[in-house]
Design an enzyme around this catalytic site. Sequence first.
Site, PDB file in Angstrom:
ATOM      1  N   GLU A   1      22.236  52.563   9.392  1.00 44.10           N
ATOM      2  CA  GLU A   1      21.418  51.257   9.453  1.00 44.10           C
ATOM      3  C   GLU A   1      22.655  50.280  10.058  1.00 44.10           C
ATOM      4  O   GLU A   1      23.749  50.214   9.702  1.00 44.10           O
ATOM      5  CB  GLU A   1      21.029  50.558   8.070  1.00 44.10           C
ATOM      6  CG  GLU A   1      20.687  49.280   8.135  1.00 44.10           C
ATOM      7  CD  GLU A   1      19.829  48.927   6.870  1.00 44.10           C
ATOM      8  OE1 GLU A   1      19.515  49.725   6.047  1.00 44.10           O
ATOM      9  OE2 GLU A   1      19.530  47.621   6.714  1.00 44.10           O
TER      10      GLU A   1
ATOM     11  N   ASP B   1      13.448  50.337  -1.096  1.00 41.53           N
ATOM     12  CA  ASP B   1      13.671  49.298  -2.207  1.00 41.53           C
ATOM     13  C   ASP B   1      13.856  48.057  -1.358  1.00 41.53           C
ATOM     14  O   ASP B   1      13.927  46.890  -2.040  1.00 41.53           O
ATOM     15  CB  ASP B   1      14.866  49.674  -2.975  1.00 41.53           C
ATOM     16  CG  ASP B   1      16.321  49.570  -2.005  1.00 41.53           C
ATOM     17  OD1 ASP B   1      16.276  49.537  -1.011  1.00 41.53           O
ATOM     18  OD2 ASP B   1      17.496  49.758  -2.653  1.00 41.53           O
ATOM     19  N   SER B   2      13.465  47.863  -0.037  1.00 46.07           N
ATOM     20  CA  SER B   2      13.581  46.448   0.698  1.00 46.07           C
ATOM     21  C   SER B   2      11.948  46.042   0.069  1.00 46.07           C
ATOM     22  O   SER B   2      11.641  44.764   0.202  1.00 46.07           O
ATOM     23  CB  SER B   2      12.949  46.847   2.157  1.00 46.07           C
ATOM     24  OG  SER B   2      12.132  47.911   2.365  1.00 46.07           O
TER      25      SER B   2
ATOM     26  N   ASP C   1      13.138  55.281  -2.114  1.00 43.24           N
ATOM     27  CA  ASP C   1      14.655  54.987  -2.334  1.00 43.24           C
ATOM     28  C   ASP C   1      14.876  55.106  -3.895  1.00 43.24           C
ATOM     29  O   ASP C   1      14.240  54.595  -4.851  1.00 43.24           O
ATOM     30  CB  ASP C   1      14.645  53.531  -1.994  1.00 43.24           C
ATOM     31  CG  ASP C   1      15.471  53.128  -0.603  1.00 43.24           C
ATOM     32  OD1 ASP C   1      16.367  54.255  -0.508  1.00 43.24           O
ATOM     33  OD2 ASP C   1      15.075  52.394  -0.005  1.00 43.24           O
TER      34      ASP C   1
END
Length: 271
Positions: free
Chosen positions: A189, A51-52, A90
Amino acid sequence: MSSSSEIKKVTTRKIQELKEKGEKITALTAYDFLIARLCDRAGIDIILVGDSVGNVFQGNQTTLPVTLDEMIYHTKAVQRGVKRAMIVVDMPFMSYQTNIDEAFRNAGKIMKETDAGAVKIEGGEIYAETVAKLTANGIPVMGHIGLTPQSIHRFGSYQPRGKEEEEAKQLIRDAKALEEAGAFAIVIEKVPASLAKHITESVKIPTIGIGAGKFVDGQILVVYDMLGLTEDFNPRFVRKYLHLSQLIFDAFQKYIEDIKSSNFPSEKESY
Ligand code: KIV
């Protein structure tokens, strides 16, 4: 050379085998056909339709505006370029947070309408039941802990997570809860390398790091970051393998120059 019909798709089992053999897992994001095809041809194991896309493709400040339909649209483009890699999608903000049934319905929609091999959910312990429901119903789930961008308004910044003891302990609990619930892998992350190492040694499923140091089972980067397209984004964890924005900019300027000077098209480029 093997023909496309002989190419074996990467599965969750293969990802687990890589961990067990001590072979690092490679992952990149992709949002379109051409980049996905190059990732796949190069031998990347996991392609994440992240979803970046909300940041690097759509130009939003956060990933929050991304919709389920947009994720499905991008996954359909990606899948046309992929023969071998496992595609992970995502689940966007508010597609799984409200309740387990909605998460199940939305994950099912992704699996039904695309060629994805798994979905990814941000968060740990609090989504354990959701992860259990999905995996029990045949939908592989990748967890995502540490800096989870969908929670940016709670964190207040993109600083590394897990530096304080309490948060570090919670992240270890999150990883264990995801494993227990049936997740096949976990993205970690932006946490200290020592914590990512500890988490990796605490679970049997593979960990994939981004800004989490080298003591994890694999690495993922956002493809436009490592290609040097996102020129204003330079965190220390991104290694730029190319400076594509400069190359593209130079090409555009040369194109303008060639048109203005009537150097393009040439006779050979004309009919
Ligand atoms: O959306 C994304 O690209 C991601 C990666 C950074 C892991 O979640």
